[in-house]
Every structure is written in C-alpha cells, then in structure tokens.
Design a protein around this motif. Structure first.
Motif, short mmCIF file in Angstrom:
data_model
loop_
_atom_site.label_atom_id
_atom_site.label_comp_id
_atom_site.label_asym_id
_atom_site.label_seq_id
_atom_site.Cartn_x
_atom_site.Cartn_y
_atom_site.Cartn_z
N ALA A 5 13.33 3.27 -0.16
CA ALA A 5 13.20 3.82 0.87
C ALA A 5 11.78 3.84 1.55
CB ALA A 5 13.35 5.57 0.77
N SER A 6 10.98 3.57 0.75
CA SER A 6 9.73 2.88 1.37
C SER A 6 9.23 1.62 0.81
CB SER A 6 8.66 4.03 0.81
OG SER A 6 8.64 3.85 -0.73
N LEU A 7 10.26 0.53 1.16
CA LEU A 7 10.15 -0.80 0.62
C LEU A 7 8.93 -1.20 1.63
CD1 LEU A 7 11.45 -3.69 -0.60
CD2 LEU A 7 12.70 -3.71 1.59
N THR A 8 8.28 -2.24 0.96
CA THR A 8 7.09 -2.88 1.56
C THR A 8 6.99 -4.53 1.01
OG1 THR A 8 5.55 -1.25 2.29
CG2 THR A 8 4.80 -3.26 2.27
N VAL A 9 7.08 -5.38 1.77
CA VAL A 9 7.23 -6.75 1.14
C VAL A 9 6.06 -7.45 1.64
CG1 VAL A 9 8.28 -8.71 1.12
CG2 VAL A 9 9.56 -6.70 1.11
N GLY A 10 5.40 -8.10 0.88
CA GLY A 10 3.95 -8.96 1.17
C GLY A 10 4.50 -10.37 1.59
N PHE A 11 3.81 -11.04 2.20
CA PHE A 11 4.06 -12.62 2.54
C PHE A 11 2.93 -13.27 2.67
CE2 PHE A 11 7.83 -10.69 4.38
CZ PHE A 11 9.01 -11.54 3.78
N GLY A 140 -5.19 -5.98 -4.59
CA GLY A 140 -5.81 -4.55 -4.08
C GLY A 140 -5.03 -4.29 -2.79
N ALA A 141 -4.74 -5.30 -1.75
CA ALA A 141 -4.17 -5.06 -0.39
C ALA A 141 -2.71 -4.77 -0.86
CB ALA A 141 -4.37 -6.33 0.37
N LEU A 142 -2.19 -5.49 -1.65
CA LEU A 142 -0.68 -5.05 -2.26
C LEU A 142 -0.57 -3.85 -2.69
CD1 LEU A 142 0.37 -8.53 -3.74
CD2 LEU A 142 0.83 -7.86 -1.21
N ARG A 143 -1.53 -3.16 -3.38
CA ARG A 143 -1.31 -1.97 -3.78
C ARG A 143 -1.58 -0.81 -2.83
NH1 ARG A 143 -4.77 -3.74 -8.67
NH2 ARG A 143 -3.30 -3.77 -10.48
N GLU A 144 -2.65 -1.22 -2.01
CA GLU A 144 -2.96 -0.31 -0.89
C GLU A 144 -1.76 0.03 0.14
OE1 GLU A 144 -6.25 -0.05 2.83
OE2 GLU A 144 -6.37 -1.82 1.23
N HIS A 145 -1.02 -1.13 0.32
CA HIS A 145 0.07 -1.00 1.21
C HIS A 145 1.29 -0.54 0.50
CE1 HIS A 145 -1.87 -2.22 5.20
NE2 HIS A 145 -2.69 -2.67 4.28
N GLY A 146 1.49 -0.25 -0.64
CA GLY A 146 2.48 0.02 -1.43
C GLY A 146 3.69 -1.34 -1.56
N VAL A 158 1.71 -15.88 -7.25
CA VAL A 158 2.18 -15.22 -8.50
C VAL A 158 1.40 -14.39 -9.25
CG1 VAL A 158 3.74 -15.79 -10.77
CG2 VAL A 158 4.01 -17.19 -8.63
N ARG A 159 -0.01 -14.78 -9.48
CA ARG A 159 -0.83 -14.14 -10.17
C ARG A 159 -1.10 -12.88 -9.29
NH1 ARG A 159 -3.77 -18.90 -10.70
NH2 ARG A 159 -5.58 -18.25 -9.64
N GLY A 160 -1.28 -13.11 -8.02
CA GLY A 160 -1.59 -11.65 -7.14
C GLY A 160 -0.54 -10.81 -7.50
N ALA A 161 0.77 -11.14 -7.38
CA ALA A 161 2.08 -10.14 -7.50
C ALA A 161 1.98 -9.52 -8.77
CB ALA A 161 3.26 -10.87 -7.20
N ARG A 162 1.80 -10.31 -9.96
CA ARG A 162 1.69 -9.72 -11.09
C ARG A 162 0.54 -8.81 -11.47
NH1 ARG A 162 6.58 -10.18 -11.92
NH2 ARG A 162 6.23 -9.47 -14.17
N THR A 163 -0.52 -9.08 -10.81
CA THR A 163 -1.73 -8.18 -10.95
C THR A 163 -1.26 -6.89 -10.24
OG1 THR A 163 -3.23 -10.08 -10.98
CG2 THR A 163 -4.04 -8.02 -10.56
N ALA A 164 -0.50 -6.81 -9.29
CA ALA A 164 -0.31 -5.75 -8.43
C ALA A 164 0.97 -5.03 -8.71
CB ALA A 164 -0.05 -6.00 -7.02
N ASP A 165 1.57 -5.56 -9.93
CA ASP A 165 2.73 -4.95 -10.52
C ASP A 165 4.00 -5.22 -9.41
OD1 ASP A 165 1.68 -4.41 -13.16
OD2 ASP A 165 1.06 -2.76 -12.40
#
Length: 210
Positions: A5-11, A140-146, A158-165
């Motif tokens: 319901a609060s989907l955020t996708v980073g590119f 950090g940015a991925l987490r901040e924006h959920g 890939v490493r950025g995604a994995r670090t942000a879970d």
C-alpha cells in the motif's frame, strides 16, 4: 519488504533509465581535446556506474581530478543532457509503479543537478531524484524514502539494494552481465526495463498474498 500500500521503487539512472553513453563519450572526447590528455572514450563508456572521479583517475593525476571534475561537468551541460535517450521501457516502468499506487524515486551516482536535468529533458516524472550516491551509499536514500525495490544495471546497484534490505531487480543493460548481477546477489535479472511492468504486477500479487 514494504507494505504494498506504500510501495516505493527506486531506479538507477545511467544505463537503467537512460542511455548516457553518447553524451558521456562526447564529454570525454571534448575533455581530452581541451586538456591535451589522452582519454579512451570508447573504453570509458563500457564501465559506467561508479562516480565520475573513479573514471577520471584512470587519466589524470590525483591533484588534477577536482579541476577536471569541474571542467567535465561544464562540458556535460553542453553535450551530455540532450544526447542521452531513454532506455527501452523506462517511461513504462515509472508508469507501472504509479499504476500500482506507488512512488518512484531515482537514486544515482550521477551529479544530482545533471541527473535532474536528464529527467526533466526526457519528461520523466519520478517523485524524487537523489544523486551523488554510489553502491552501498545508496542505501541511505532508499531507506529514507521507504523503497522496498531497487532497480539497477550494475553490481554496485545490487549492493545498494541489499544494504537497504530492498528487493534487488537488475537489468542487464549496462556493463554487468546477467551472471555478474546474479553472483552479486540480485533477486531477479531482467533483460531490460520492458519486462519490468509484468514483473512488478507479479511481485505485488505475491506480496499481497504473503
């Protein structure tokens, strides 16, 4: 994983949403001409992803890199923005996130003002653009924006995604092939972004049933 319901996708940007090779090639060619320094622009555009300073270090001594970074960015404004087309499926990928009721953000190693100029020039409409972040620092940015999903073309993404879970969606449109992306830990590897809307629809269905 976040609530759908609060989907955020980073590119990622370079070689994920845009094909920045023509403009970057022109920039390195011009930089070489202005400085009298040999730069193999053909080689440079095969290893896009890491920050600009890492590429400049192949061609210039460390003490010259700050000045060369400034000069490169001046040249980039002249040639780099308008020369970069969207990657196949880029607009559709962002639209698919919006259609799913989500938000899309761009998280890139590119200098943030230039990243925003690319997005504006191409008429893409993500909800936020965050620049100057590479590999694990993107977390950090991925987490901040959920962000629960991050899409990129490089093992650094890939490493950025994995670090942000976040769920790591890799596209084999950049310098890293499918094997490298999988070995780096990508959850899924797509040929390009044209496959992303179908993947996202299936992903949201799975998450809703989980």
């Amino acid at each position: 994983m976040g609530d759908m319901a609060s989907l955020t996708v980073g590119f990622d940007l370079d070689m994920t949403l845009i094909d920045s090779r023509p403009g970057i090639h022109a920039c390195y060619t011009a930089l070489a001409a202005r400085t009298g320094t040999y730069i193999d622009a053909d080689l440079a555009i095969t290893r896009l992803g890491p920050p600009l300073v890492e590429e400049l270090a192949y061609w210039f001594p460390a003490e010259d890199i700050p000045a060369m970074t400034t000069l490169y960015r001046e040249i980039y404004l002249e040639t780099g923005i308008t020369a970069a087309p969207a990657m196949p499926g880029a607009w559709e990928a962002i639209a698919a996130v919006r259609a799913a009721g989500g938000r899309s953000i761009v998280v890139t190693a590119k200098y943030e003002p230039n990243a925003k100029l690319h997005i504006e020039h191409l008429g893409m409409e993500p909800d936020a653009v965050i620049g100057d972040l590479w590999a694990e620092a993107k977390a950090g940015a991925l987490r901040e924006h959920g962000a629960s999903v991050y899409v990129g073309d490089h093992v650094g993404d890939v490493r950025g995604a994995r670090t942000a879970d976040a769920y790591s969606v890799a596209v084999a449109t950049g310098p890293c092939d499918e094997r490298e992306l999988r070995e780096a830990g990508a959850d899924v590897v797509l040929t390009d972004l044209t496959a992303f809307p179908e993947w996202l629809a299936a992903h949201t269905r799975r998450e809703a049933q989980a």
